[in-house]
Design a protein around this motif. Structure first.
Motif, PDB file in Angstrom:
ATOM      1  N   ASP A 241       3.778  46.423  27.375  1.00 37.64           N
ATOM      2  CA  ASP A 241       2.769  46.061  26.415  1.00 37.64           C
ATOM      3  C   ASP A 241       2.547  47.313  25.690  1.00 37.64           C
ATOM      4  O   ASP A 241       2.120  47.251  24.428  1.00 37.64           O
ATOM      5  CB  ASP A 241       1.575  45.258  26.944  1.00 37.64           C
ATOM      6  N   LEU A 242       2.698  48.513  26.147  1.00 38.41           N
ATOM      7  CA  LEU A 242       2.284  49.652  25.439  1.00 38.41           C
ATOM      8  C   LEU A 242       3.415  49.896  24.325  1.00 38.41           C
ATOM      9  O   LEU A 242       2.824  50.847  23.226  1.00 38.41           O
ATOM     10  CB  LEU A 242       2.486  50.900  26.368  1.00 38.41           C
ATOM     11  N   LEU A 243       4.535  49.103  24.037  1.00 44.17           N
ATOM     12  CA  LEU A 243       5.333  49.269  22.999  1.00 44.17           C
ATOM     13  C   LEU A 243       6.059  50.461  22.889  1.00 44.17           C
ATOM     14  O   LEU A 243       7.265  50.698  22.521  1.00 44.17           O
ATOM     15  CB  LEU A 243       4.634  48.918  21.743  1.00 44.17           C
ATOM     16  N   GLY A 244       5.638  51.723  23.356  1.00 44.13           N
ATOM     17  CA  GLY A 244       6.155  53.017  23.259  1.00 44.13           C
ATOM     18  C   GLY A 244       5.194  54.065  23.780  1.00 44.13           C
ATOM     19  O   GLY A 244       3.928  53.752  23.719  1.00 44.13           O
ATOM     20  N   GLY A 245       5.408  55.408  23.815  1.00 46.82           N
ATOM     21  CA  GLY A 245       4.628  56.197  24.558  1.00 46.82           C
ATOM     22  C   GLY A 245       4.075  56.041  25.643  1.00 46.82           C
ATOM     23  O   GLY A 245       4.545  55.227  26.482  1.00 46.82           O
ATOM     24  N   VAL A 246       2.982  56.972  26.020  1.00 47.62           N
ATOM     25  CA  VAL A 246       2.349  56.657  27.322  1.00 47.62           C
ATOM     26  C   VAL A 246       0.895  56.820  27.192  1.00 47.62           C
ATOM     27  O   VAL A 246       0.265  57.393  26.377  1.00 47.62           O
ATOM     28  CB  VAL A 246       2.826  58.251  28.372  1.00 47.62           C
ATOM     29  N   ALA A 260       0.810  51.201  21.178  1.00 43.54           N
ATOM     30  CA  ALA A 260       0.066  50.085  21.036  1.00 43.54           C
ATOM     31  C   ALA A 260      -1.512  50.791  20.830  1.00 43.54           C
ATOM     32  O   ALA A 260      -2.169  50.289  20.326  1.00 43.54           O
ATOM     33  CB  ALA A 260      -0.067  49.201  22.522  1.00 43.54           C
ATOM     34  N   GLY A 261      -1.621  51.979  21.510  1.00 45.87           N
ATOM     35  CA  GLY A 261      -2.944  52.532  21.341  1.00 45.87           C
ATOM     36  C   GLY A 261      -3.035  53.012  19.908  1.00 45.87           C
ATOM     37  O   GLY A 261      -4.195  52.892  19.274  1.00 45.87           O
ATOM     38  N   ARG A 262      -2.060  53.577  19.379  1.00 39.62           N
ATOM     39  CA  ARG A 262      -2.459  53.931  17.956  1.00 39.62           C
ATOM     40  C   ARG A 262      -2.423  52.944  16.997  1.00 39.62           C
ATOM     41  O   ARG A 262      -3.216  53.084  16.015  1.00 39.62           O
ATOM     42  CB  ARG A 262      -0.854  54.804  17.696  1.00 39.62           C
ATOM     43  N   LEU A 263      -1.661  51.754  17.148  1.00 39.97           N
ATOM     44  CA  LEU A 263      -1.864  50.741  16.294  1.00 39.97           C
ATOM     45  C   LEU A 263      -3.286  49.917  16.710  1.00 39.97           C
ATOM     46  O   LEU A 263      -4.162  49.484  15.461  1.00 39.97           O
ATOM     47  CB  LEU A 263      -0.978  49.313  16.868  1.00 39.97           C
ATOM     48  N   ALA A 264      -4.065  50.157  17.556  1.00 37.86           N
ATOM     49  CA  ALA A 264      -5.284  49.660  17.778  1.00 37.86           C
ATOM     50  C   ALA A 264      -6.469  50.488  17.088  1.00 37.86           C
ATOM     51  O   ALA A 264      -7.158  50.108  16.445  1.00 37.86           O
ATOM     52  CB  ALA A 264      -5.767  49.557  19.385  1.00 37.86           C
ATOM     53  N   GLU A 265      -6.070  51.837  17.258  1.00 34.76           N
ATOM     54  CA  GLU A 265      -6.928  52.644  16.295  1.00 34.76           C
ATOM     55  C   GLU A 265      -6.861  52.496  14.995  1.00 34.76           C
ATOM     56  O   GLU A 265      -7.827  52.592  14.071  1.00 34.76           O
ATOM     57  CB  GLU A 265      -6.466  54.287  16.791  1.00 34.76           C
ATOM     58  N   LEU A 266      -5.468  52.189  14.310  1.00 35.92           N
ATOM     59  CA  LEU A 266      -5.294  51.985  13.123  1.00 35.92           C
ATOM     60  C   LEU A 266      -6.117  50.730  12.498  1.00 35.92           C
ATOM     61  O   LEU A 266      -6.906  50.879  11.401  1.00 35.92           O
ATOM     62  CB  LEU A 266      -3.930  51.838  12.500  1.00 35.92           C
ATOM     63  N   LEU A 270      -8.920  50.662   9.759  1.00 32.19           N
ATOM     64  CA  LEU A 270      -9.059  49.706   8.679  1.00 32.19           C
ATOM     65  C   LEU A 270     -10.317  49.054   8.457  1.00 32.19           C
ATOM     66  O   LEU A 270     -10.696  48.566   7.364  1.00 32.19           O
ATOM     67  CB  LEU A 270      -7.655  48.973   8.734  1.00 32.19           C
ATOM     68  N   LYS A 271     -10.903  48.423   9.604  1.00 28.89           N
ATOM     69  CA  LYS A 271     -12.075  47.740   9.526  1.00 28.89           C
ATOM     70  C   LYS A 271     -13.341  48.589   8.965  1.00 28.89           C
ATOM     71  O   LYS A 271     -14.190  48.051   8.617  1.00 28.89           O
ATOM     72  CB  LYS A 271     -12.508  47.361  11.000  1.00 28.89           C
TER      73      LYS A 271
END
Length: 271
Positions: A241-246, A260-266, A270-271
């Motif tokens: 589920d992390l999609l990539g990275g650690v 996944a963490g970077r996408l969540a931060e993005l 954006l909000k």
């Protein structure tokens, strides 16, 4: 987690235990650990005794004398003195005293594994068993089922591990499952961390989207000690589920380098 006064009490009693195990008399760590765990069970199950040993209204020396009178001639002198030292200290509550004695018993057994050169193996086996339990919902349910007695759950662990792991691993895993109120897998993880601490190391839980290569493991093993100022043991799990990275967790600190963490931060930005 212990409150501040209980942490100080545990640290002080630990000094007594370490002095006994490493002193000139060379107390047997296996004996002391087993006796401390047994007495921790007694204290946990006996509210009157627990209160008597931890009552701040009673003078510290008097509480220590109660412990000595109960244990003198029944356990090793190092066990008696460690319990007396713990009783003489200021705990946040009497439950923490029982938990502290249990921690000291586990540390003594881990020290016995260290003395025999087997602590690395025990640490790895405890982590491996924790992952096995977490990955098997039926097994975890059986190990935390409170309709079964503690002795029954302890025996289940011994049956699963007998002859397959170091005796210290088996003893600690069985005792932990029998005594914990937490999810068994989490409790076993904490036991693995305790083993690393006795070995002078921190544990880094590394979650990665896929299997790490030997080079990636080597690079992490080289970088993390410089960040945390201590040798680090890597415990690696795969999480697609992390999609990539650690993601790296050491204690309460978390470093999220996953996709996944970077996408969540993005999304948050954006909000």
């Amino acid at each position: 987690m212990y409150a501040a006064s209980s942490r100080e009490a545990l640290d002080g009693a630990r000094v007594e235990l370490e002095a006994a195990l490493r002193g000139a008399k060379g107390a047997d760590a296996t004996t002391v650990g087993t006796e401390l765990l047994s007495f921790a069970d007694t204290v946990s199950d006996n509210r009157t005794l627990r209160t008597a040993l931890a009552d701040s209204a009673t003078a510290p020396d008097a509480r220590a004398d109660i412990a000595k009178s109960l244990l003198d001639g029944k356990v090793a002198p190092a066990t008696r003195d460690t319990v007396a030292s713990a009783a003489a200290r200021q705990w946040s509550n009497d439950g923490d005293l029982a938990r502290g004695l249990r921690t000291l018993g586990r540390e003594a057994l881990l020290q016995s594994a260290k003395d025999s050169g087997n602590l690395d193996t025990v640490e790895e086996e405890l982590f491996g068993f924790a992952q096995l339990v977490k990955g098997d919902p039926e097994l975890e349910q059986a190990l935390k089922d409170r309709t079964r007695t503690a002795a029954d759950r302890e025996q289940l662990v011994k049956t699963l591990l007998n002859g397959k792991v170091d005796p210290v691993t088996e003893a600690l895993a069985a005792e932990t499952v029998a005594s914990t109120d937490e999810a068994p897998g989490d409790a076993l993880d904490q036991l693995s961390e305790l083993a690393a601490g006795v070995n002078g190391r921190k544990v880094a839980y590394v979650s990665s989207a896929g299997e790490l290569s030997a080079k990636q493991r080597t690079d992490l093993a080289a970088k993390l000690p410089t960040i945390y100022g201590a040798p680090v043991t890597l415990h690696v799990e795969v999480d697609p589920d992390l999609l990539g990275g650690v993601v790296v967790r050491v204690g309460d600190e978390r470093i999220d380098g996953s996709v996944a963490g970077r996408l969540a931060e993005l999304r948050r930005n954006l909000k």
